[in-house]
Design a protein around this motif. Sequence first.
Motif, PDB file in Angstrom:
ATOM      1  N   GLY A 232      15.461  36.481  43.183  1.00  0.00           N
ATOM      2  CA  GLY A 232      16.102  35.822  44.315  1.00  0.00           C
ATOM      3  C   GLY A 232      17.443  35.191  44.016  1.00  0.00           C
ATOM      4  N   ALA A 233      17.904  35.233  42.760  1.00  0.00           N
ATOM      5  CA  ALA A 233      19.202  34.650  42.425  1.00  0.00           C
ATOM      6  C   ALA A 233      20.320  35.633  42.758  1.00  0.00           C
ATOM      7  N   SER A 234      21.495  35.106  43.001  1.00  0.00           N
ATOM      8  CA  SER A 234      22.648  35.954  43.324  1.00  0.00           C
ATOM      9  C   SER A 234      23.913  35.328  42.756  1.00  0.00           C
ATOM     10  N   ALA A 235      24.925  36.142  42.559  1.00  0.00           N
ATOM     11  CA  ALA A 235      26.211  35.652  42.062  1.00  0.00           C
ATOM     12  C   ALA A 235      27.293  36.648  42.443  1.00  0.00           C
ATOM     13  N   SER A 236      28.483  36.114  42.685  1.00  0.00           N
ATOM     14  CA  SER A 236      29.613  36.939  43.096  1.00  0.00           C
ATOM     15  C   SER A 236      30.584  37.157  41.950  1.00  0.00           C
ATOM     16  N   SER A 237      31.320  38.235  42.033  1.00  0.00           N
ATOM     17  CA  SER A 237      32.335  38.543  41.035  1.00  0.00           C
ATOM     18  C   SER A 237      33.602  37.746  41.311  1.00  0.00           C
ATOM     19  N   THR A 238      34.510  37.769  40.380  1.00  0.00           N
ATOM     20  CA  THR A 238      35.848  37.237  40.624  1.00  0.00           C
ATOM     21  C   THR A 238      36.548  38.126  41.648  1.00  0.00           C
ATOM     22  N   PRO A 239      37.188  37.551  42.671  1.00  0.00           N
ATOM     23  CA  PRO A 239      37.863  38.379  43.676  1.00  0.00           C
ATOM     24  C   PRO A 239      38.972  39.227  43.080  1.00  0.00           C
ATOM     25  N   VAL A 240      39.172  40.392  43.651  1.00  0.00           N
ATOM     26  CA  VAL A 240      40.261  41.288  43.263  1.00  0.00           C
ATOM     27  C   VAL A 240      41.143  41.503  44.485  1.00  0.00           C
ATOM     28  N   GLY A 241      42.427  41.209  44.349  1.00  0.00           N
ATOM     29  CA  GLY A 241      43.341  41.353  45.466  1.00  0.00           C
ATOM     30  C   GLY A 241      44.011  42.707  45.484  1.00  0.00           C
ATOM     31  N   ILE A 242      44.012  43.350  46.645  1.00  0.00           N
ATOM     32  CA  ILE A 242      44.722  44.619  46.828  1.00  0.00           C
ATOM     33  C   ILE A 242      45.526  44.538  48.119  1.00  0.00           C
ATOM     34  N   THR A 243      46.394  45.513  48.310  1.00  0.00           N
ATOM     35  CA  THR A 243      47.198  45.604  49.529  1.00  0.00           C
ATOM     36  C   THR A 243      47.023  46.976  50.146  1.00  0.00           C
ATOM     37  N   VAL A 244      46.876  46.996  51.470  1.00  0.00           N
ATOM     38  CA  VAL A 244      46.830  48.252  52.211  1.00  0.00           C
ATOM     39  C   VAL A 244      48.128  48.353  53.012  1.00  0.00           C
ATOM     40  N   ALA A 245      48.890  49.403  52.765  1.00  0.00           N
ATOM     41  CA  ALA A 245      50.168  49.612  53.438  1.00  0.00           C
ATOM     42  C   ALA A 245      50.009  50.652  54.540  1.00  0.00           C
ATOM     43  N   SER A 246      50.909  50.609  55.505  1.00  0.00           N
ATOM     44  CA  SER A 246      50.844  51.553  56.628  1.00  0.00           C
ATOM     45  C   SER A 246      51.179  52.973  56.194  1.00  0.00           C
ATOM     46  N   GLY A 247      51.840  53.106  55.041  1.00  0.00           N
ATOM     47  CA  GLY A 247      52.179  54.417  54.488  1.00  0.00           C
ATOM     48  C   GLY A 247      52.412  54.274  53.001  1.00  0.00           C
ATOM     49  N   PRO A 248      52.858  55.321  52.317  1.00  0.00           N
ATOM     50  CA  PRO A 248      53.175  55.208  50.893  1.00  0.00           C
ATOM     51  C   PRO A 248      54.166  54.073  50.663  1.00  0.00           C
ATOM     52  N   ALA A 249      53.996  53.328  49.569  1.00  0.00           N
ATOM     53  CA  ALA A 249      54.818  52.141  49.354  1.00  0.00           C
ATOM     54  C   ALA A 249      55.287  52.049  47.909  1.00  0.00           C
ATOM     55  N   VAL A 250      56.433  51.386  47.764  1.00  0.00           N
ATOM     56  CA  VAL A 250      56.899  50.997  46.441  1.00  0.00           C
ATOM     57  C   VAL A 250      56.210  49.680  46.091  1.00  0.00           C
ATOM     58  N   VAL A 251      55.744  49.554  44.853  1.00  0.00           N
ATOM     59  CA  VAL A 251      55.024  48.353  44.414  1.00  0.00           C
ATOM     60  C   VAL A 251      55.862  47.639  43.368  1.00  0.00           C
ATOM     61  N   ALA A 252      56.061  46.315  43.554  1.00  0.00           N
ATOM     62  CA  ALA A 252      56.808  45.504  42.600  1.00  0.00           C
ATOM     63  C   ALA A 252      55.977  44.303  42.176  1.00  0.00           C
TER      64      ALA A 252
END
Length: 448
Positions: A232-252
């Motif tokens: 019955g125990a549970s635990a969450s991972s560290t969040p991972v941030g991503i980005t969804v773009a409307s089309g192909p994108a340059v990433v900086a």
Amino acid sequence: MHPALPPTPGTGRRRRAVRRLWTAVVAALALPLSMLAVGTVPAHAATVQCSVDYKTNDWGSGFTADLTITNRGTDAINGWTLAYAYSGNQKLSNGWNGTWSQSGQSITVKDAGYNGTIAAGAAVSTGAQFSYTGSNVAPTSFAVNGTTCAGAHQPPVTVLTSPSAGAVYTQGDAVPLAATAAAADNATISKVEFYDDTTLLGTDTSAPYTLSVSNLTVGSHSLVAKAYDSLGASASSTPVGITVASGPAVVASPTQLGVQQGATGSFAVSLSKQPSASVTVSVARTAGNTGLSVSAGSSLTFTPSNWSTAQNVTVAADSSGTGTATFTASATGYTGATVTVTELAASKAYDARFLDLYGKITNPANGYFSPQGIPYHSVETLIVEAPDQGHETTSEAYSYLLWLQAMYGKVTGDWSRFNGAWALMEKYMIPTHADQPTNSFYNPSKPA
């Protein structure tokens, strides 16, 4: 032997009726005694199976104790009394979520009524405040309803292994989620849930734990995996941030950079999606301080084989300028990426270090902020009087956010982010009536 019957006034028929009624009453009253006399055994409650998790917040002369009772059995616990003892001079001041009492070193906690039932696999929490001198050694044994509880069960360890932090995806493309999960205390993993912030995306009940989603909206996303075990125990991972773009994108990355006069700094550029042919990315200053310029990496070529391998851009600062400039990395058919670079005086080494750290904290790839811009992945909808972990966490998180953006304004002269943080706090930290219908009951003249 039956007791004597009472006088029965009236006619013979009435006397006989009363006599029959009295006889029936006497027989009914005698029935349980006769059943016990022949050895009938009353039913017993199911054996309690439990664990107790004990945590403290200690300030040297006192502490608060938070205890979580988990029902590890298959039957509900209907009414509970928790007992344990200290080895020092801890003295009970007050308690909550239960009726607390102390006799010598022994502590007893009776459920508060509303939390008296603990369903199988569920848990309830209670807590109290104590004063003490000397040492504050934690108790080693706990009992619920007279049954000694097992030690606290450790939650599973969960890691979100895919996608990678900072990844950028095109809307409609599949985002591959994967997680590892390990259970403790001989338990097994029963399932892993995948979340986009607080929205459940899907569940996997067998290893390897994976999920593919292609309906994420354009913008920043904070992805989390949450594992559940057989106890019955549970635990969450560290969040991972991503980005969804409307089309192909340059990433900086990073998107915020500080450079001292006469020095250089760098940021990395890559593509979010594999191209079918080579793509040229141009990098140039598009606004702001002219004392900053691209000294290397103004033109970068990405091929179908190296599109995801970052290439560096170097920004040089002159010897006299100050202020910020915007650098844009652009390519035909791709959404561009911008980086804010601030030129600082040569003596401002600590300001440069602050901006470097600021860039890491605010980078969506690091998952520190929720998609709403809140630095703890939640919106406050509940106020509880002290001791008050939830509200304190909220208050401290927003205090830190305002301090962070105030320091950014002081270093760069740009106060728009501070104003934005203040507006964000007013929007999310103060509950609306719909979020908290009872907030009008709070009486500030009666603090805790």
